[in-house]
Design a protein around this motif. Structure first.
Motif: not given
Length: 435
Positions: A76, A93, A227, A229, A254-255, A257, A276, A281, A286, A306
């Motif tokens: 990523h 972020l 992505h 979240g 992606v991510h 978290n 990740i 992050e 994140h 990233d």
């Protein structure tokens, strides 16, 4: 394709991982470490690894003081942001989105994007990253898309081009996705470049757009990288995809978290995986580190830089970030072998390329990196070669890089691309965009 025959001879230390566990992430990665072996490449493919292989007509690379590894796989990265290096090292972020996505991103012309992505790809190769998932969420026009693909083609890197649209933009030219698929990626013919769709997804866009994007991906037989979240649109994005019948195998999340464990269980049961970016992050807030939770859930994972607006663009820095932050997260602590596997074979699994790359097995494409084993920061190597590479190596140790059997870096210097011209174009774009 590379030169017809290449022999990497008398390897001081070869580090590899077993492909036998491709059905899922191993409880603990177990590397294979050998010395005194040779690796023979023919027409871009590894044909044999063993001692005393005859050179014949092959070009010989003396590896008697080299560590040989599979090429690193970055699962990523936003290559188009290379021109904005270190712009958000003190930004969370929200600040990143405001300054980069909102204010500076719209200033990128197609020429700027090409210069930035091309230089970013050369940066990858210089540091031993032979494969990158380019999450190109800057496709403001067909010209931008052409520029992004041409940058990857010109660099000589292996890449998954993830067609995506800009953050904060409601415009989505689905017709152009079809055009790019038909023009550049009409079939998976084993070439260096493949394509994915990188939509905004359920966490960040209305469900109507999500349905349309996932339908298009299915129609064009494109994998999805997205992505995820908990919010701001869908607090449970994976459950939303399941409810809509859109939870499919092969998707790269992606991510993740901020997702609860039940969301991770849905990813695992669907055959998805997670990319990740532990350095970013942590820097941008994140959420807690993910490796322990992913391993507990049985989810395959790979590492991603990233954005170089916030962190370094090499896999050595990234592996150390994964290792150290992994000590602080929930679940079991990762070992150096775990993160090295994630940086190589694990990343190839995430991108659906493990049948081609990620390990140094006969039959695979010849993507590999050679480190100087006699460098001061790597001596003595013999106590724990894997731990030494993960804890101590840096891009300056990268002596030789081979992609698909072609040498792209030799004796510590890039031979792929035109670095002076690329540097000049990058600096011109950087000054024009951000001053």
């Amino acid at each position: 394709m590379g030169a017809s025959r290449l022999l990497v001879s008398g390897i001081a230390c070869l580090i590899d991982f077993d492909d036998a566990a491709l059905s899922g992430p191993p409880a603990s990665a177990v590397p294979t470490v050998r010395s005194g072996v040779d690796l023979l490449i023919e027409d871009g493919r590894i044909v044999e690894v063993g001692a005393g292989l005859p050179a014949g007509t092959a070009e010989v690379i003396d590896a008697s003081d080299r560590v040989v590894l599979p090429g690193f796989v970055d699962t990523h990265r936003h290559l188009w942001l290379t021109a904005l290096r270190a712009l958000t090292t003190e930004t969370d972020l929200g600040g990143y989105l405001e300054s980069v996505a909102g204010r500076l991103g719209p200033r990128f012309t197609p020429d700027d994007l090409r210069a930035s992505a091309y230089f970013g790809a050369l940066e990858c190769l210089d540091a031993g990253v032979t494969t990158v998932q380019d999450y190109a969420h800057a496709m403001r026009s067909p010209d931008h898309a052409d520029a992004a693909v041409s940058a990857l083609e010109a660099s000589g890197i292996r890449a998954v081009f993830g067609y995506g649209f800009p953050v904060f933009s409601t415009a989505r030219d689905l017709v152009d996705i079809r055009r790019v698929r038909e023009r550049y990626f009409p079939a998976d013919d084993g070439s260096l470049l493949t394509m994915a769709l990188s939509p905004m997804g359920p966490s960040y866009s209305p469900i109507e757009s999500v349905r349309e994007d996932w339908k298009l991906a299915r129609e064009l037989a494109l994998p999805i990288a997205v992505h995820v979240g908990a919010g701001p649109v869908a607090q449970r994005p994976i459950a939303t995809l399941e409810r809509e019948g859109l939870l499919t195998a092969g998707t790269v999340y992606v991510h993740a978290n901020s997702l609860p464990d039940e969301e991770l269980r849905l990813i695992a049961s669907s055959g998805g995986s997670v990319a990740i970016a532990p350095a970013v992050e942590a820097q941008m807030g994140h959420g807690a580190p993910m490796i322990g939770r992913l391993r507990a859930a049985g989810i395959g994972y790979g590492l991603g830089v990233d954005v170089v607006t916030a962190t370094a663009g090499d896999m050595f820095t990234l592996m150390r970030a994964a290792l150290v932050t992994g000590y602080l997260g929930a679940g079991s602590r990762p070992s150096p072998a775990d993160v090295l596997r994630a940086a190589t074979l694990g990343g190839a699994e995430v991108l659906g390329l493990a049948g081609r790359i990620g390990s140094l097995r006969a039959g695979k494409r010849a993507d590999l990196v050679l480190l100087r084993a006699d460098a001061p920061n790597l001596l003595p190597l013999h106590h724990d070669p894997v731990g030494t590479v993960v804890s101590s190596a840096h891009p300056g140790n990268v002596d030789t890089v081979i992609v698909d059997g072609r040498v792209v870096k030799r004796d510590g210097a890039l031979v792929a691309g035109s670095l002076p011209a690329a540097r000049e174009a990058l600096l011109a774009a950087a000054h024009r965009i951000a001053g």
